[in-house]
Design a protein around this motif. Structure first.
Motif, PDB file in Angstrom:
ATOM      1  N   HIS A   1       0.838  -1.201   0.000  1.00 42.42           N
ATOM      2  CA  HIS A   1       0.000   0.000   0.000  1.00 42.42           C
ATOM      3  C   HIS A   1       0.879   1.259   0.000  1.00 42.42           C
ATOM      4  N   PRO A   2       1.702   1.452  -1.033  1.00 44.18           N
ATOM      5  CA  PRO A   2       2.671   2.554  -1.018  1.00 44.18           C
ATOM      6  C   PRO A   2       2.043   3.946  -0.989  1.00 44.18           C
ATOM      7  N   ASP A   3       0.798   4.089  -1.433  1.00 43.42           N
ATOM      8  CA  ASP A   3       0.152   5.405  -1.430  1.00 43.42           C
ATOM      9  C   ASP A   3      -0.696   5.651  -0.196  1.00 43.42           C
ATOM     10  N   ASP A   4      -0.797   4.665   0.686  1.00 45.68           N
ATOM     11  CA  ASP A   4      -1.602   4.790   1.899  1.00 45.68           C
ATOM     12  C   ASP A   4      -0.695   5.214   3.053  1.00 45.68           C
ATOM     13  N   HIS A   5      -0.376   6.499   3.113  1.00 46.88           N
ATOM     14  CA  HIS A   5       0.548   7.021   4.117  1.00 46.88           C
ATOM     15  C   HIS A   5      -0.017   6.929   5.526  1.00 46.88           C
ATOM     16  N   ALA A   6      -1.323   6.851   5.653  1.00 42.55           N
ATOM     17  CA  ALA A   6      -1.938   6.747   6.971  1.00 42.55           C
ATOM     18  C   ALA A   6      -1.466   5.490   7.700  1.00 42.55           C
TER      19      ALA A   6
ATOM     20  N   TYR B   1     -10.270   4.393  18.095  1.00 37.83           N
ATOM     21  CA  TYR B   1     -10.096   5.657  17.385  1.00 37.83           C
ATOM     22  C   TYR B   1      -8.725   6.227  17.719  1.00 37.83           C
ATOM     23  N   VAL B   2      -8.068   6.793  16.698  1.00 42.22           N
ATOM     24  CA  VAL B   2      -6.754   7.408  16.895  1.00 42.22           C
ATOM     25  C   VAL B   2      -6.732   8.780  16.229  1.00 42.22           C
ATOM     26  N   ASN B   3      -5.920   9.648  16.787  1.00 44.08           N
ATOM     27  CA  ASN B   3      -5.731  10.982  16.219  1.00 44.08           C
ATOM     28  C   ASN B   3      -4.579  10.928  15.226  1.00 44.08           C
TER      29      ASN B   3
ATOM     30  N   ALA C   1      -1.119  14.320  11.269  1.00 45.66           N
ATOM     31  CA  ALA C   1      -0.762  14.779   9.920  1.00 45.66           C
ATOM     32  C   ALA C   1      -1.990  15.169   9.107  1.00 45.66           C
ATOM     33  N   TYR C   2      -3.133  14.550   9.414  1.00 45.58           N
ATOM     34  CA  TYR C   2      -4.373  14.842   8.704  1.00 45.58           C
ATOM     35  C   TYR C   2      -5.302  15.747   9.502  1.00 45.58           C
ATOM     36  N   GLY C   3      -5.005  15.923  10.795  1.00 45.08           N
ATOM     37  CA  GLY C   3      -5.888  16.705  11.644  1.00 45.08           C
ATOM     38  C   GLY C   3      -7.244  16.039  11.815  1.00 45.08           C
ATOM     39  N   LYS C   4      -7.245  14.695  11.899  1.00 41.24           N
ATOM     40  CA  LYS C   4      -8.495  13.935  11.982  1.00 41.24           C
ATOM     41  C   LYS C   4      -8.384  12.810  13.004  1.00 41.24           C
ATOM     42  N   ILE C   5      -9.519  12.461  13.561  1.00 40.19           N
ATOM     43  CA  ILE C   5      -9.643  11.252  14.365  1.00 40.19           C
ATOM     44  C   ILE C   5     -10.307  10.212  13.476  1.00 40.19           C
ATOM     45  N   GLN C   6      -9.664   9.044  13.358  1.00 36.71           N
ATOM     46  CA  GLN C   6     -10.196   7.984  12.516  1.00 36.71           C
ATOM     47  C   GLN C   6     -10.069   6.644  13.224  1.00 36.71           C
ATOM     48  N   SER C   7     -10.752   5.658  12.695  1.00 36.42           N
ATOM     49  CA  SER C   7     -10.700   4.306  13.255  1.00 36.42           C
ATOM     50  C   SER C   7      -9.443   3.596  12.768  1.00 36.42           C
ATOM     51  N   LEU C   8      -8.808   2.892  13.680  1.00 32.65           N
ATOM     52  CA  LEU C   8      -7.684   2.033  13.331  1.00 32.65           C
ATOM     53  C   LEU C   8      -8.112   0.601  13.618  1.00 32.65           C
ATOM     54  N   VAL C   9      -8.101  -0.229  12.575  1.00 37.32           N
ATOM     55  CA  VAL C   9      -8.468  -1.635  12.686  1.00 37.32           C
ATOM     56  C   VAL C   9      -7.191  -2.457  12.542  1.00 37.32           C
TER      57      VAL C   9
ATOM     58  N   THR D   1      -2.142  -7.269   9.491  1.00 33.47           N
ATOM     59  CA  THR D   1      -2.367  -6.015   8.771  1.00 33.47           C
ATOM     60  C   THR D   1      -3.064  -5.024   9.690  1.00 33.47           C
ATOM     61  N   TRP D   2      -3.105  -3.796   9.252  1.00 34.50           N
ATOM     62  CA  TRP D   2      -3.947  -2.786   9.888  1.00 34.50           C
ATOM     63  C   TRP D   2      -4.359  -1.787   8.833  1.00 34.50           C
ATOM     64  N   SER D   3      -5.454  -1.109   9.119  1.00 30.35           N
ATOM     65  CA  SER D   3      -5.946  -0.113   8.171  1.00 30.35           C
ATOM     66  C   SER D   3      -6.632   1.010   8.935  1.00 30.35           C
ATOM     67  N   VAL D   4      -6.633   2.165   8.301  1.00 28.78           N
ATOM     68  CA  VAL D   4      -7.280   3.352   8.852  1.00 28.78           C
ATOM     69  C   VAL D   4      -8.589   3.528   8.114  1.00 28.78           C
ATOM     70  N   ARG D   5      -9.641   3.773   8.862  1.00 30.05           N
ATOM     71  CA  ARG D   5     -10.967   3.920   8.265  1.00 30.05           C
ATOM     72  C   ARG D   5     -11.583   5.234   8.716  1.00 30.05           C
ATOM     73  N   SER D   6     -12.146   5.956   7.768  1.00 26.49           N
ATOM     74  CA  SER D   6     -12.877   7.170   8.124  1.00 26.49           C
ATOM     75  C   SER D   6     -14.295   6.828   8.557  1.00 26.49           C
ATOM     76  N   SER D   7     -14.735   5.621   8.218  1.00 23.11           N
ATOM     77  CA  SER D   7     -16.074   5.161   8.571  1.00 23.11           C
ATOM     78  C   SER D   7     -15.987   3.698   8.989  1.00 23.11           C
ATOM     79  N   THR D   8     -16.849   3.298   9.895  1.00 18.13           N
ATOM     80  CA  THR D   8     -16.863   1.896  10.310  1.00 18.13           C
ATOM     81  C   THR D   8     -17.992   1.115   9.640  1.00 18.13           C
ATOM     82  N   ARG D   9     -18.622   1.695   8.646  1.00 18.78           N
ATOM     83  CA  ARG D   9     -19.728   1.018   7.951  1.00 18.78           C
ATOM     84  C   ARG D   9     -19.322  -0.317   7.361  1.00 18.78           C
ATOM     85  N   GLN D  10     -18.061  -0.457   6.975  1.00 18.02           N
ATOM     86  CA  GLN D  10     -17.600  -1.708   6.356  1.00 18.02           C
ATOM     87  C   GLN D  10     -17.277  -2.788   7.382  1.00 18.02           C
TER      88      GLN D  10
END
Length: 111
Positions: free
Chosen positions: A16-21, A56-58, A61-69, A83-92
Motif C-alpha cells: 500500500h505505497p500510497d496509503d501514508h496513513a 479511534y486514533v488521532n 498529519a491529517y488533523g483527523k480522528i479515525q478508526s484504526l483496525v 495487517t492494519w488499516s485506517v478507516r474514516s467510517s466503520t460502515r464496512q
C-alpha cells in the motif's frame, strides 16, 4: 503478539505505497492492541482464525480522528498482527462473527 518485519515491510506498508496513513498510525498499533474499544471476530473467523481490534486514533498529519483496525491471526504462535488499516467510517466493519470484547462493558463477551 508480534508483527513480523517481512509482514510489515512487504504487506502492511509495501502493498500500500500510497496509503501514508498506515505509516502515520504505526505508533498507535500497540495501544489499540493493549486497550481496544472492541475486539471482534472476523466474519470469516472459522476459516482464517482472525480477530479485529478497533479504536479511534488521532492522525495529527491529517488533523483527523479515525478508526484504526488491527487484524490479528490467532492461528500462529505467537499470534501475529497481519495487517492494519485506517478507516474514516466503520460502515464496512461487520460484527456478524461476534463481539469478543467491549471496553465499555469491560468484559469478554461470549457468542
Amino acid at each position: 503478539m508480534a508483527v513480523a518485519d517481512e509482514t510489515y515491510d512487504s504487506h502492511i506498508i509495501g502493498d500500500h505505497p500510497d496509503d501514508h496513513a498506515r505509516e502515520f498510525v504505526s505508533t498507535h498499533v500497540k495501544g489499540v492492541i493493549e486497550e481496544p474499544r472492541y475486539i471482534y471476530y472476523d466474519q470469516n473467523h472459522e476459516e482464517n482464525k482472525r480477530l479485529k481490534y478497533i479504536d479511534y486514533v488521532n492522525i495529527e498529519a491529517y488533523g483527523k480522528i479515525q478508526s484504526l483496525v488491527v487484524v490479528v491471526d490467532t492461528d500462529r504462535t505467537p499470534q501475529e498482527i497481519v495487517t492494519w488499516s485506517v478507516r474514516s467510517s466503520t460502515r464496512q466493519e461487520k460484527t456478524s462473527g461476534g463481539i469478543l470484547y467491549d471496553s465499555r462493558e469491560n468484559k469478554r463477551q461470549s457468542n
